[in-house]
Design a protein around this motif. Structure first.
Motif, PDB file in Angstrom:
ATOM      1  N   ASN A 126       0.833  -1.197   0.000  1.00 53.18           N
ATOM      2  CA  ASN A 126       0.000   0.000   0.000  1.00 53.18           C
ATOM      3  C   ASN A 126       0.873   1.254   0.000  1.00 53.18           C
ATOM      4  O   ASN A 126       1.559   1.530   0.990  1.00 53.18           O
ATOM      5  CB  ASN A 126      -0.903  -0.020   1.241  1.00 53.18           C
ATOM      6  CG  ASN A 126      -1.881   1.139   1.260  1.00 53.18           C
ATOM      7  OD1 ASN A 126      -1.621   2.200   0.712  1.00 53.18           O
ATOM      8  ND2 ASN A 126      -3.016   0.931   1.899  1.00 53.18           N
ATOM      9  N   PRO A 127       0.875   2.054  -1.082  1.00 50.18           N
ATOM     10  CA  PRO A 127       1.731   3.244  -1.142  1.00 50.18           C
ATOM     11  C   PRO A 127       1.440   4.246  -0.027  1.00 50.18           C
ATOM     12  O   PRO A 127       2.355   4.875   0.503  1.00 50.18           O
ATOM     13  CB  PRO A 127       1.406   3.840  -2.517  1.00 50.18           C
ATOM     14  CG  PRO A 127       0.879   2.702  -3.318  1.00 50.18           C
ATOM     15  CD  PRO A 127       0.135   1.842  -2.343  1.00 50.18           C
ATOM     16  N   GLU A 128       0.165   4.393   0.323  1.00 55.77           N
ATOM     17  CA  GLU A 128      -0.187   5.341   1.382  1.00 55.77           C
ATOM     18  C   GLU A 128       0.403   4.894   2.715  1.00 55.77           C
ATOM     19  O   GLU A 128       0.951   5.702   3.467  1.00 55.77           O
ATOM     20  CB  GLU A 128      -1.707   5.470   1.502  1.00 55.77           C
ATOM     21  CG  GLU A 128      -2.123   6.495   2.555  1.00 55.77           C
ATOM     22  CD  GLU A 128      -3.625   6.542   2.775  1.00 55.77           C
ATOM     23  OE1 GLU A 128      -4.081   7.417   3.535  1.00 55.77           O
ATOM     24  OE2 GLU A 128      -4.337   5.700   2.192  1.00 55.77           O
ATOM     25  N   GLN A 129       0.292   3.599   3.016  1.00 56.30           N
ATOM     26  CA  GLN A 129       0.837   3.081   4.263  1.00 56.30           C
ATOM     27  C   GLN A 129       2.354   3.233   4.300  1.00 56.30           C
ATOM     28  O   GLN A 129       2.935   3.629   5.321  1.00 56.30           O
ATOM     29  CB  GLN A 129       0.453   1.603   4.428  1.00 56.30           C
ATOM     30  CG  GLN A 129       0.954   0.956   5.711  1.00 56.30           C
ATOM     31  CD  GLN A 129       0.292   1.519   6.952  1.00 56.30           C
ATOM     32  OE1 GLN A 129      -0.804   2.068   6.869  1.00 56.30           O
ATOM     33  NE2 GLN A 129       0.948   1.391   8.092  1.00 56.30           N
ATOM     34  N   MET A 130       3.013   2.942   3.179  1.00 54.14           N
ATOM     35  CA  MET A 130       4.472   3.072   3.127  1.00 54.14           C
ATOM     36  C   MET A 130       4.899   4.529   3.279  1.00 54.14           C
ATOM     37  O   MET A 130       5.869   4.837   3.980  1.00 54.14           O
ATOM     38  CB  MET A 130       5.001   2.486   1.814  1.00 54.14           C
ATOM     39  CG  MET A 130       4.882   0.971   1.724  1.00 54.14           C
ATOM     40  SD  MET A 130       5.801   0.261   0.322  1.00 54.14           S
ATOM     41  CE  MET A 130       4.834   0.884  -1.052  1.00 54.14           C
TER      42      MET A 130
END
Length: 475
Positions: A126-130
């Protein structure tokens, strides 16, 4: 504990272990790859091989100015001496440096990883989580630096080092500066410069702006302000309109979008501080999704911590630097983060009390016991547990202070490989000005070393082991 404790002289600080090496860099290190993995206007970074310890390290090479009137040497040395006492899990740890005719060489601990963007792409997910994991560490580092009146000024996506678990490391501190009032010189990557930096009068909030630029880039893959040439980039920034890339659907992450806009507020007075930014609901929500952290046996070692002599603390520091693996350091880093709830890079007594109540179930500690524990671990006397203090306190010292590992310390210090260490060098490395002439004389007298000018390996082992036995018991 001995009746005449060495550590009563002056507090021990991890930065004291950072020393000028008077030998030649080439005699002690070999460059592994001539191609730098990071090049900045302040130096180049390469992997190198340490001959003494048979291990990989990181070296920053700085070419000296050829202008005899240049004030560059003073600026570089001031920067080195300021940075040596920084103690934060996301800041690279300096070990020693060389001051030679044409170059400065700064040696850092080994780090496993690479460029931030490549690690994020390879990791997937997940790009947002990263992005949240990354930006939380950035802001935590800024809280720490700003609390010490240090402005960073060099944040950009190319300069951050990152491992497979997305733990970031700040390497380049050439632009960092300790300030007491706003400054004027524009510096750093143009895409990351704040409006007030372009206008020529800025302070700590310029770092927050750069964090907003980085977060925008990590989420969307695009810079928030257009421009190819220098002036067009500046004009775009000064218009103050954040470009939410059309090819990226920001509506799917409304909290992240709102947070980016807060960090990129054109008015620095309305921009949040690093500490306030860490309280944003987007950051808090991302933290709640983290995996549980294993606490034992680190907390057991922490609870059993016993105060060491300064000499022993310095040796433990040497052993940890030489033997602790990246995975072991990462585990302690994660535990440290769990206790450091306000993300200021240090653990207060109250944070430790609350952390123990939350995580330690097998052995209960009263608040007063934890207060005493903090006083014992706090070797530099600043009232908090700094990262290295916490790291060392979490170690099993019985396993660290073995004959085999003490021999490793001797081998590292025995620069000319003649199986001898001078007593002058011993005092400089392990005690410095923290040990008075009287206490140093007492140490030598207790070990029947008054007439000794050098120590063999066996004498060194006997000296250290006896000092440990006299001044410290592991219970």
């Amino acid at each position: 504990m001995s009746a005449d404790p060495i550590y009563a002289e002056m507090p021990f600080d991890q930065g004291d272990c950072f020393q000028l090496n008077k030998n030649l860099f080439k005699d002690e290190y070999n460059i592994i790859d001539p191609n730098p993995f990071l090049t900045t206007e302040y130096g180049i970074y390469q992997w190198c091989y340490c001959k003494k310890t048979d291990s990989r390290k990181l070296v920053k090479t700085i070419r000296k100015s050829t202008d005899p009137k240049s004030d560059e040497p003073v600026l570089i040395l001031n920067n080195i001496h300021t940075m040596q006492y920084l103690d934060h899990p996301n800041i690279a740890k300096m070990m020693e440096y060389f001051n030679e005719t044409e170059y400065y060489y700064i040696i850092y601990e080994d780090y496993v990883g690479g460029n931030l963007l490549s690690k994020m792409i390879n990791k997937g997910g997940n790009p947002e989580q990263m992005a949240a994991v990354i930006i939380e560490q950035v802001l935590s580092t800024f809280v720490y630096l700003h609390s010490k009146n240090i402005i960073y000024r060099f944040l950009n996506h190319n300069a951050l080092f990152c491992d497979d678990q997305l733990t970031i490391t700040f390497l380049e501190f050439g632009a960092a500066k300790r300030i007491q009032h706003p400054i004027q010189l524009a510096i750093g990557d143009q895409h990351y410069q704040s409006p007030e930096m372009i206008n020529g009068f800025y302070s700590f909030k310029t770092d927050i702006w750069s964090a907003g630029v980085l977060l925008h880039f990590l989420l969307s893959g695009a810079m928030p302000f257009d421009g190819i040439m220098t002036q067009s980039i500046k004009n775009s920034i000064m218009r103050g309109i954040v470009k939410l890339e059309d090819t990226f659907d920001w509506d799917k992450i409304p909290e992240a979008r709102e947070f980016v806009q807060k960090l990129l507020n054109f008015s620095q007075n309305q921009r949040p501080s690093a500490s306030d930014a860490l309280k944003d609901r987007w950051i808090v929500r991302a933290k709640q999704k983290k995996q549980a952290v294993k606490m034992n046996p680190a907390l057991t070692n922490l609870r059993k911590f016993q105060k060491c002599e300064v000499l022993v603390e310095a040796i433990i520091m040497q052993i940890v630097q030489m033997t602790l693996t990246q995975d072991q350091k990462r585990e302690i880093f994660q535990i440290f983060q769990e206790f450091d709830t306000n993300r200021d890079g240090k653990i207060s007594t109250q944070e430790l009390i609350e952390g123990y109540k939350k995580y330690q179930t097998s052995t209960k500690l009263e608040d007063k016991d934890i207060e005493k524990l903090v006083q014992k671990i706090d070797s530099n006397g600043n009232g908090y547990l700094d990262y290295t203090e916490f790291l060392l306190a979490c170690q099993d010292k019985k396993k660290l202070l073995t004959v085999e590992k003490l021999k490793m310390v001797f081998a590292q210090l025995d620069v000319d490989k003649d199986n001898a260490l001078s007593m002058i060098e011993m005092r400089r490395i392990f005690g410095g000005n923290r040990i008075s002439d009287k206490n140093w004389s007492n140490i030598l007298r207790k070990n029947n070393l008054q007439q000794k000018t050098v120590l063999s390996e066996q004498e060194f082992l006997e000296f250290i082991i006896k000092t440990i036995q006299n001044g410290h018991s592991f219970q």
